[in-house]
Write an enzyme that holds these catalytic residues in place. Structure first.
Site, PDB file in Angstrom:
ATOM      1  N   LYS A   1      26.525  36.233 -41.725  1.00 51.57           N
ATOM      2  CA  LYS A   1      26.135  35.751 -40.391  1.00 51.57           C
ATOM      3  C   LYS A   1      24.996  36.630 -39.889  1.00 51.57           C
ATOM      4  O   LYS A   1      25.156  37.845 -39.754  1.00 51.57           O
ATOM      5  CB  LYS A   1      27.333  35.822 -39.428  1.00 51.57           C
ATOM      6  CG  LYS A   1      26.966  35.610 -37.961  1.00 51.57           C
ATOM      7  CD  LYS A   1      28.196  35.647 -37.034  1.00 51.57           C
ATOM      8  CE  LYS A   1      27.789  35.638 -35.560  1.00 51.57           C
ATOM      9  NZ  LYS A   1      28.924  35.686 -34.633  1.00 51.57           N
TER      10      LYS A   1
ATOM     11  N   LYS B   1      27.570  34.815 -22.300  1.00 50.03           N
ATOM     12  CA  LYS B   1      28.465  35.974 -22.324  1.00 50.03           C
ATOM     13  C   LYS B   1      28.346  36.734 -21.004  1.00 50.03           C
ATOM     14  O   LYS B   1      27.237  36.837 -20.459  1.00 50.03           O
ATOM     15  CB  LYS B   1      28.046  36.929 -23.449  1.00 50.03           C
ATOM     16  CG  LYS B   1      28.508  36.534 -24.822  1.00 50.03           C
ATOM     17  CD  LYS B   1      28.164  37.620 -25.830  1.00 50.03           C
ATOM     18  CE  LYS B   1      28.490  37.181 -27.243  1.00 50.03           C
ATOM     19  NZ  LYS B   1      29.916  36.953 -27.489  1.00 50.03           N
TER      20      LYS B   1
ATOM     21  N   GLU C   1      29.178  30.466 -32.143  1.00 47.25           N
ATOM     22  CA  GLU C   1      28.003  29.984 -32.885  1.00 47.25           C
ATOM     23  C   GLU C   1      27.978  30.456 -34.331  1.00 47.25           C
ATOM     24  O   GLU C   1      27.447  29.775 -35.192  1.00 47.25           O
ATOM     25  CB  GLU C   1      26.712  30.434 -32.163  1.00 47.25           C
ATOM     26  CG  GLU C   1      26.217  31.856 -32.459  1.00 47.25           C
ATOM     27  CD  GLU C   1      27.204  32.962 -32.114  1.00 47.25           C
ATOM     28  OE1 GLU C   1      28.026  32.751 -31.211  1.00 47.25           O
ATOM     29  OE2 GLU C   1      27.177  34.036 -32.745  1.00 47.25           O
TER      30      GLU C   1
ATOM     31  N   ARG D   1      30.266  30.696 -36.565  1.00 39.27           N
ATOM     32  CA  ARG D   1      30.976  29.815 -37.490  1.00 39.27           C
ATOM     33  C   ARG D   1      30.169  28.559 -37.804  1.00 39.27           C
ATOM     34  O   ARG D   1      30.336  27.962 -38.863  1.00 39.27           O
ATOM     35  CB  ARG D   1      32.372  29.494 -36.921  1.00 39.27           C
ATOM     36  CG  ARG D   1      32.341  28.761 -35.627  1.00 39.27           C
ATOM     37  CD  ARG D   1      33.685  28.767 -34.911  1.00 39.27           C
ATOM     38  NE  ARG D   1      34.004  30.054 -34.306  1.00 39.27           N
ATOM     39  CZ  ARG D   1      35.138  30.334 -33.679  1.00 39.27           C
ATOM     40  NH1 ARG D   1      36.084  29.432 -33.611  1.00 39.27           N
ATOM     41  NH2 ARG D   1      35.341  31.511 -33.140  1.00 39.27           N
TER      42      ARG D   1
HETATM   43  N1  BES Z   1      29.462  37.560 -31.969  1.00 39.25           N
HETATM   44  C1  BES Z   1      30.623  37.181 -31.298  1.00 39.25           C
HETATM   45  C2  BES Z   1      31.869  37.961 -31.710  1.00 39.25           C
HETATM   46  C3  BES Z   1      31.891  39.443 -31.418  1.00 39.25           C
HETATM   47  C4  BES Z   1      32.547  39.912 -30.309  1.00 39.25           C
HETATM   48  C5  BES Z   1      31.327  40.331 -32.291  1.00 39.25           C
HETATM   49  C6  BES Z   1      32.603  41.271 -30.072  1.00 39.25           C
HETATM   50  C7  BES Z   1      31.367  41.698 -32.049  1.00 39.25           C
HETATM   51  C8  BES Z   1      32.028  42.171 -30.929  1.00 39.25           C
HETATM   52  C9  BES Z   1      30.926  35.694 -31.540  1.00 39.25           C
HETATM   53  O1  BES Z   1      29.833  34.882 -31.752  1.00 39.25           O
HETATM   54  C10 BES Z   1      31.636  35.193 -30.349  1.00 39.25           C
HETATM   55  O2  BES Z   1      31.055  35.201 -29.311  1.00 39.25           O
HETATM   56  N2  BES Z   1      32.867  34.763 -30.524  1.00 39.25           N
HETATM   57  C11 BES Z   1      33.657  34.261 -29.455  1.00 39.25           C
HETATM   58  C12 BES Z   1      34.419  33.073 -29.958  1.00 39.25           C
HETATM   59  C13 BES Z   1      35.098  32.285 -28.875  1.00 39.25           C
HETATM   60  C14 BES Z   1      34.076  31.646 -27.963  1.00 39.25           C
HETATM   61  C15 BES Z   1      35.959  31.231 -29.509  1.00 39.25           C
HETATM   62  C16 BES Z   1      34.602  35.367 -29.008  1.00 39.25           C
HETATM   63  O3  BES Z   1      35.108  36.094 -29.862  1.00 39.25           O
HETATM   64  O4  BES Z   1      34.828  35.500 -27.812  1.00 39.25           O
HETATM   65 ZN    ZN Z   2      28.126  35.845 -32.527  1.00 36.43          ZN
HETATM   66 ZN    ZN Z   3      29.006  34.175 -29.897  1.00 35.45          ZN
END
Ligand code: BES
Ligand code: ZN
Ligand code: ZN
Length: 486
Positions: free
Chosen positions: A242, A254, A326, A328
């Protein structure tokens, strides 16, 4: 940093400083026992005695990870000292291969602890230790030097990855990653690199990947590196990474505190690139491919939206419920592409995929997810000597159900926030073909990829997570092929 291996006693060589390990708190055999006693030296202690130019570090055993961490403590304690060289205690061979692993770990400990990312500092901090003297017995000097070189290569690849991940988002775009990948491939005769642009992604119907890119001013890139050994190959392994050069969350924005450090969302792709570098330098006997899905997840009027439905490369339709899920989407198309174009024997994806994995496992451990429990166990066991921590997270049919969509084949995020690391894995599984179900692993490196405040041999910032775990996995796999278990 230079390493010198000798087969004499450590004190036969002159150096600015001396490192002594103390097993637990047993200081009785040391020349400084009364001073150490006075200082209250105990288990876990580090005691620097500048007047005699010796530093004592307590260790609980002589396992590779214990040594890496002990070296990190040493480097930290001596950071301000103007010393050029240090000599280590004598290491003797006992079990076959054990001393080699210890020496590799020592080299890794020094190189990883000495790392800093200071190109944007007006006054970078100076590091002093330049020369390390290691004394060995029971193996040849050549074997010891080779083990140290191995450790230096592995740490060098890890530091290379740290540099990429630490680089800032306005500099490090998908195009920059493509340039770095091409430069790297040009450097090794055994590595090739193909870079695919947006038009190619469109021609391949990689609509999930493209959707994530929609609001970004930078074009996406699909990067494919291949390492082919000059000699025998024991099989073909494909890493899929990724590569979000920034993850703002998109329209599902975010919160501020969660967005900061999201330059680290390219850690999976960077690790996949670092693995190629290490494999080429170690001349591993496997064909290794890395497929990097590079884009940004931005906010803008062209951005994809919750409620959109995407027809992915594999034909599986995805209802977008959260644009922050995103990674995934990028991986879904890259995994589909890798299965069709690379056709490896084993496919391992690496991603900073979920905050849920960090909540569940903490900042130090990556999740190992997939359908094949034996393969998951094998990976976890073989990666162990690297010191990286991995925990298996299992699938279950109940969590799979919550990804069901009313209008498409699958949702990109499950409602609620429970079990998010597993549901993300279950989403990816929808893009794994039947013949690959048992030959696929997903590593969620969201916890250890980026370090908030320094620990062990990791300074704050990118850790290079995934590189050492995967390289040790491959090296153990190689040892097993060369001398199979009876
Ligand atoms: N890049 C993030 C995940 C992440 C979170 C990496 C903290 C490193 C530290 C990923 O793209 C994301 O935002 N995931 C969401 C998924 C949710 C919306 C289902 C998450 O984990 O909140
Ligand atoms: Zn991400
Ligand atoms: Zn994300």
């Amino acid at each position: 940093m230079r390493f010198k291996v000798i087969d004499r006693e450590p004190m036969d060589v002159s150096s600015d400083y001396e490192l002594r390990f103390v097993l637990n708190d047993d200081i009785s055999m040391t020349p400084d026992h009364s001073t150490l006693n006075l200082c209250g030296f105990k288990k876990g202690s580090v005691c620097d005695l500048p007047t005699v130019k010796r530093i004592y570090v307590s260790i609980k055993d002589d396992k590779p990870e214990t040594l890496r961490l002990a070296i990190a403590k040493t480097v930290k304690a001596l950071a301000g000292h103007k010393i050029d060289s240090i000599r280590l205690p004598k290491f003797s061979a006992s079990e076959p291969g054990e001393l080699e692993e210890q020496l590799s770990a020592i080299a890794e400990g020094f190189e990883l602890s000495a790392y800093s990312f200071d190109k944007y500092k007006s006054e970078p901090q100076k590091t002093y230790i330049e020369r390390v003297v290691v004394s060995v017995s029971g193996i040849t000097l050549e074997a010891a030097e080779e083990a140290i070189l191995k450790g230096r290569i592995i740490a060098g690849a890890t530091n290379f990855v740290r540099d990429i991940v630490n680089e800032i988002p306005q500099e490090y775009t998908p195009l920059k990653m493509a340039e770095d990948a091409e430069d790297m491939a040009g450097y090794y005769g055994t590595v090739t690199c193909e870079v695919y642009d947006k038009a190619y992604l469109e021609s391949e119907n990689m609509n999930a990947f493209l959707a994530v890119n929609q609001a970004s001013p930078y074009e996406p890139r699909l990067i494919h590196l291949s390492y082919v050994p000059t000699g025998e190959s024991y099989g073909r392994i494909c890493f899929v990474g990724k590569g979000l050069t920034y993850d703002s969350g998109g329209l599902s924005l975010k919160p501020t505190a969660h967005m900061y450090t999201m330059k680290s969302d390219k850690s999976g792709a960077a690790a996949a690139l670092g693995i190629i570098k290490a494999a080429a330098e170690l001349e591993l006997p496997f064909e290794i491919d890395s497929v990097l899905g590079m884009t940004e997840n931005c906010v803008g009027s062209k951005g994809y939206k919750p409620d959109d439905v995407i027809v992915s490369r594999s034909g599986v339709t995805i209802e977008v419920t959260n644009t922050d899920a995103e990674g995934r989407l990028v991986l879904a198309d890259c995994l589909s592409w890798a299965q069709d174009h690379v056709k490896p024997d084993l496919i391992i994806d690496m991603a900073t995929l979920t905050g849920a994995c960090v909540v569940g496992l903490g900042d130090y451990t990556s999740g190992v997810i997939g359908n094949n429990y034996d393969l998951q166990m094998e990976f976890k066991t073989k990666a162990q000597t690297s010191g990286e921590l991995y925990t298996i997270l299992e699938f279950n049919p109940h969590l799979e159900k919550i990804l069901e969509s009313q209008i498409a084949d699958v949702k990109n995020s499950a409602p609620g926030s429970m079990g998010g690391a597993v549901t993300a894995g279950l989403f990816l599984d929808r893009f794994i073909k039947d013949e690959y179900k048992d030959k696929w692993l997903h590593l969620d490196i969201a916890g250890p990829a980026y370090v908030g405040s320094d620990w062990g041999y990791n300074p704050a910032g990118a850790s290079g997570a995934g590189v050492r775990g995967c390289i040790y996995f491959l090296m153990k796999e190689m040892e097993e092929r060369i001398s199979p278990k009876q």
